[in-house]
Write an enzyme that holds these catalytic residues in place. Structure first.
Site, PDB file in Angstrom:
ATOM      1  N   ARG A  98      -1.535 -14.356   4.154  1.00 20.79           N
ATOM      2  CA  ARG A  98      -2.352 -13.722   5.206  1.00 20.79           C
ATOM      3  C   ARG A  98      -1.674 -13.927   6.567  1.00 20.79           C
ATOM      4  O   ARG A  98      -1.703 -13.045   7.423  1.00 20.79           O
ATOM      5  CB  ARG A  98      -3.761 -14.317   5.225  1.00 20.79           C
ATOM      6  CG  ARG A  98      -4.562 -14.094   3.932  1.00 20.79           C
ATOM      7  CD  ARG A  98      -5.271 -12.789   3.864  1.00 20.79           C
ATOM      8  NE  ARG A  98      -6.279 -12.613   4.884  1.00 20.79           N
ATOM      9  CZ  ARG A  98      -7.065 -11.534   4.947  1.00 20.79           C
ATOM     10  NH1 ARG A  98      -6.945 -10.562   4.034  1.00 20.79           N
ATOM     11  NH2 ARG A  98      -7.958 -11.402   5.892  1.00 20.79           N
ATOM     12  N   HIS A 145      -1.884  -5.671   1.454  1.00 22.09           N
ATOM     13  CA  HIS A 145      -3.146  -6.383   1.216  1.00 22.09           C
ATOM     14  C   HIS A 145      -2.798  -7.778   0.721  1.00 22.09           C
ATOM     15  O   HIS A 145      -1.838  -7.952  -0.030  1.00 22.09           O
ATOM     16  CB  HIS A 145      -3.964  -5.670   0.135  1.00 22.09           C
ATOM     17  CG  HIS A 145      -5.082  -6.522  -0.407  1.00 22.09           C
ATOM     18  ND1 HIS A 145      -6.306  -6.603   0.205  1.00 22.09           N
ATOM     19  CD2 HIS A 145      -5.123  -7.378  -1.477  1.00 22.09           C
ATOM     20  CE1 HIS A 145      -7.069  -7.462  -0.481  1.00 22.09           C
ATOM     21  NE2 HIS A 145      -6.375  -7.946  -1.497  1.00 22.09           N
ATOM     22  N   ARG A 197       2.737  -6.702   9.381  1.00 28.35           N
ATOM     23  CA  ARG A 197       2.025  -5.615  10.063  1.00 28.35           C
ATOM     24  C   ARG A 197       2.465  -5.482  11.518  1.00 28.35           C
ATOM     25  O   ARG A 197       2.592  -4.379  12.046  1.00 28.35           O
ATOM     26  CB  ARG A 197       0.517  -5.860   9.981  1.00 28.35           C
ATOM     27  CG  ARG A 197      -0.040  -5.685   8.556  1.00 28.35           C
ATOM     28  CD  ARG A 197      -1.406  -6.335   8.424  1.00 28.35           C
ATOM     29  NE  ARG A 197      -2.089  -6.001   7.166  1.00 28.35           N
ATOM     30  CZ  ARG A 197      -3.229  -6.557   6.781  1.00 28.35           C
ATOM     31  NH1 ARG A 197      -3.812  -7.474   7.551  1.00 28.35           N
ATOM     32  NH2 ARG A 197      -3.795  -6.211   5.638  1.00 28.35           N
ATOM     33  N   ASN A 210      -1.937  -0.341   7.114  1.00 28.41           N
ATOM     34  CA  ASN A 210      -1.310  -1.593   7.548  1.00 28.41           C
ATOM     35  C   ASN A 210      -0.430  -2.237   6.476  1.00 28.41           C
ATOM     36  O   ASN A 210      -0.255  -3.454   6.444  1.00 28.41           O
ATOM     37  CB  ASN A 210      -2.384  -2.558   8.059  1.00 28.41           C
ATOM     38  CG  ASN A 210      -3.470  -2.814   7.013  1.00 28.41           C
ATOM     39  OD1 ASN A 210      -3.292  -2.491   5.843  1.00 28.41           O
ATOM     40  ND2 ASN A 210      -4.570  -3.408   7.446  1.00 28.41           N
ATOM     41  N   LYS A 262       0.839  -1.199   0.000  1.00 22.27           N
ATOM     42  CA  LYS A 262       0.000   0.000   0.000  1.00 22.27           C
ATOM     43  C   LYS A 262       0.881   1.259   0.000  1.00 22.27           C
ATOM     44  O   LYS A 262       2.104   1.169   0.196  1.00 22.27           O
ATOM     45  CB  LYS A 262      -0.926  -0.049   1.229  1.00 22.27           C
ATOM     46  CG  LYS A 262      -1.892  -1.242   1.208  1.00 22.27           C
ATOM     47  CD  LYS A 262      -2.811  -1.228   2.425  1.00 22.27           C
ATOM     48  CE  LYS A 262      -3.770  -2.422   2.402  1.00 22.27           C
ATOM     49  NZ  LYS A 262      -4.722  -2.378   3.566  1.00 22.27           N
ATOM     50  N   THR A 288      -5.375  -7.535  10.726  1.00 20.71           N
ATOM     51  CA  THR A 288      -5.695  -6.265  10.065  1.00 20.71           C
ATOM     52  C   THR A 288      -5.260  -5.058  10.888  1.00 20.71           C
ATOM     53  O   THR A 288      -4.711  -4.095  10.351  1.00 20.71           O
ATOM     54  CB  THR A 288      -7.226  -6.196   9.818  1.00 20.71           C
ATOM     55  OG1 THR A 288      -7.621  -7.343   9.058  1.00 20.71           O
ATOM     56  CG2 THR A 288      -7.613  -4.931   9.076  1.00 20.71           C
ATOM     57  N   PHE A 312     -15.369   3.259   6.994  1.00 16.24           N
ATOM     58  CA  PHE A 312     -13.963   3.506   6.678  1.00 16.24           C
ATOM     59  C   PHE A 312     -13.701   3.466   5.174  1.00 16.24           C
ATOM     60  O   PHE A 312     -12.547   3.604   4.755  1.00 16.24           O
ATOM     61  CB  PHE A 312     -13.055   2.504   7.406  1.00 16.24           C
ATOM     62  CG  PHE A 312     -13.307   1.058   7.053  1.00 16.24           C
ATOM     63  CD1 PHE A 312     -12.712   0.472   5.943  1.00 16.24           C
ATOM     64  CD2 PHE A 312     -14.148   0.277   7.843  1.00 16.24           C
ATOM     65  CE1 PHE A 312     -12.951  -0.858   5.612  1.00 16.24           C
ATOM     66  CE2 PHE A 312     -14.394  -1.061   7.520  1.00 16.24           C
ATOM     67  CZ  PHE A 312     -13.796  -1.624   6.394  1.00 16.24           C
ATOM     68  N   TYR A 331     -12.216  -3.149  -3.665  1.00 17.01           N
ATOM     69  CA  TYR A 331     -12.798  -3.153  -2.319  1.00 17.01           C
ATOM     70  C   TYR A 331     -14.329  -3.171  -2.361  1.00 17.01           C
ATOM     71  O   TYR A 331     -14.971  -2.611  -1.469  1.00 17.01           O
ATOM     72  CB  TYR A 331     -12.292  -1.949  -1.529  1.00 17.01           C
ATOM     73  CG  TYR A 331     -10.881  -2.111  -0.980  1.00 17.01           C
ATOM     74  CD1 TYR A 331     -10.536  -3.208  -0.175  1.00 17.01           C
ATOM     75  CD2 TYR A 331      -9.896  -1.161  -1.227  1.00 17.01           C
ATOM     76  CE1 TYR A 331      -9.250  -3.348   0.344  1.00 17.01           C
ATOM     77  CE2 TYR A 331      -8.604  -1.296  -0.703  1.00 17.01           C
ATOM     78  CZ  TYR A 331      -8.292  -2.389   0.083  1.00 17.01           C
ATOM     79  OH  TYR A 331      -7.029  -2.519   0.611  1.00 17.01           O
ATOM     80  N   GLU A 334      -9.187 -10.373  -7.996  1.00 15.36           N
ATOM     81  CA  GLU A 334      -8.253  -9.264  -7.776  1.00 15.36           C
ATOM     82  C   GLU A 334      -7.078  -9.299  -8.760  1.00 15.36           C
ATOM     83  O   GLU A 334      -6.596  -8.252  -9.193  1.00 15.36           O
ATOM     84  CB  GLU A 334      -7.750  -9.313  -6.323  1.00 15.36           C
ATOM     85  CG  GLU A 334      -8.866  -9.038  -5.317  1.00 15.36           C
ATOM     86  CD  GLU A 334      -8.469  -9.302  -3.870  1.00 15.36           C
ATOM     87  OE1 GLU A 334      -7.295  -9.677  -3.614  1.00 15.36           O
ATOM     88  OE2 GLU A 334      -9.337  -9.136  -2.983  1.00 15.36           O
TER      89      GLU A 334
HETATM   90  P1  DAT Z   1      -7.672  -7.070   5.455  1.00 18.19           P
HETATM   91  O1  DAT Z   1      -6.851  -6.030   4.709  1.00 18.19           O
HETATM   92  O2  DAT Z   1      -6.949  -7.591   6.646  1.00 18.19           O
HETATM   93  O3  DAT Z   1      -8.218  -8.159   4.541  1.00 18.19           O
HETATM   94  P2  DAT Z   1     -10.341  -5.915   5.406  1.00 18.19           P
HETATM   95  O4  DAT Z   1     -10.492  -6.506   4.033  1.00 18.19           O
HETATM   96  O5  DAT Z   1     -11.400  -6.233   6.408  1.00 18.19           O
HETATM   97  O6  DAT Z   1      -8.932  -6.293   6.052  1.00 18.19           O
HETATM   98  O7  DAT Z   1     -10.297  -4.317   5.283  1.00 18.19           O
HETATM   99  C1  DAT Z   1      -9.602  -3.672   4.235  1.00 18.19           C
HETATM  100  C2  DAT Z   1      -8.772  -2.570   4.823  1.00 18.19           C
HETATM  101  O8  DAT Z   1      -9.610  -1.553   5.382  1.00 18.19           O
HETATM  102  C3  DAT Z   1      -7.874  -3.022   5.976  1.00 18.19           C
HETATM  103  O9  DAT Z   1      -6.627  -3.519   5.528  1.00 18.19           O
HETATM  104  C4  DAT Z   1      -7.737  -1.770   6.801  1.00 18.19           C
HETATM  105  C5  DAT Z   1      -9.067  -1.081   6.613  1.00 18.19           C
HETATM  106  N1  DAT Z   1     -10.030  -1.386   7.678  1.00 18.19           N
HETATM  107  C6  DAT Z   1     -10.722  -2.549   7.835  1.00 18.19           C
HETATM  108  N2  DAT Z   1     -11.552  -2.494   8.896  1.00 18.19           N
HETATM  109  C7  DAT Z   1     -11.389  -1.247   9.416  1.00 18.19           C
HETATM  110  C8  DAT Z   1     -11.954  -0.561  10.532  1.00 18.19           C
HETATM  111  N3  DAT Z   1     -12.875  -1.135  11.311  1.00 18.19           N
HETATM  112  N4  DAT Z   1     -11.517   0.700  10.785  1.00 18.19           N
HETATM  113  C9  DAT Z   1     -10.608   1.302  10.014  1.00 18.19           C
HETATM  114  N5  DAT Z   1     -10.034   0.719   8.932  1.00 18.19           N
HETATM  115  C10 DAT Z   1     -10.417  -0.533   8.644  1.00 18.19           C
HETATM  116 MG    MG Z   2      -9.559  -7.974   2.946  1.00 20.37          MG
END
Ligand code: DAT
Ligand code: MG
Length: 139
Positions: A87, A121, A104, A118, A11, A93, A59, A51, A132
């Protein structure tokens, strides 16, 4: 049986901090193959596809803004169980509680922003990985 593939992103925070090599090193050190690497500037349309599951969440707008804040590096990595394996390398996350030893957990922390920054991805299922990879490597 074809080898499993996953889509990994470094990222904008990772690119800004010069951690592209560190992330690729960890993928390679674990034993996965790097099949493709591409640096790009994401736009809102690409991120809405990537996304899609998060559109409308509180968010989401900060996430898109963050993901457009600088270049990202898209990587295809392959190997048996690479989706689950990356992962695990990436960690939880939320970087505050991501386990030490993970990307992370070792390299990111809470920056007090609306979206968690973080560093990386990784696709979360074979269906997500296929979807993706097509978004970031359309050819
Ligand atoms: P991951 O990247 O671990 O698969 P995710 O797909 O649930 O997590 O979310 C995508 C991204 O969005 C994640 O890397 C960071 C951000 N994110 C997720 N949940 C969040 C939250 N509750 N508050 C703030 N940012 C969040
Ligand atoms: Mg995800």
């Amino acid at each position: 049986m074809s080898t499993e593939k996953t889509l990994i992103l470094v990222k904008p925070d990772g690119v800004r901090r010069g951690l592209v090599g560190e992330v690729i090193s960890r993928i390679e050190a674990k034993g996965y193959a790097i099949d493709a690497v591409r640096m790009l500037q994401a736009d809102a349309a690409l991120l809405e596809k990537h996304y899609a599951e998060h559109v409308g969440k509180p968010f989401y707008e900060p996430l898109v803004e963050f993901m457009m804040s600088g270049p990202i590096v898209a990587i295809i990595a392959s190997g048996n169980r690479v989706i689950e394996g990356f992962r695990s390398l990436a960690g939880a996350t939320d970087p505050t509680v991501a386990a030490p030893g993970t990307i992370r957990g070792d390299l990111a922390r809470d920056q007090g922003t609306k979206v968690m920054q973080n560093l990386v991805h990784g696709s979360d299922s074979p269906e997500s990985a296929a979807r993706e990879i097509k978004i970031f490597f359309p050819q």
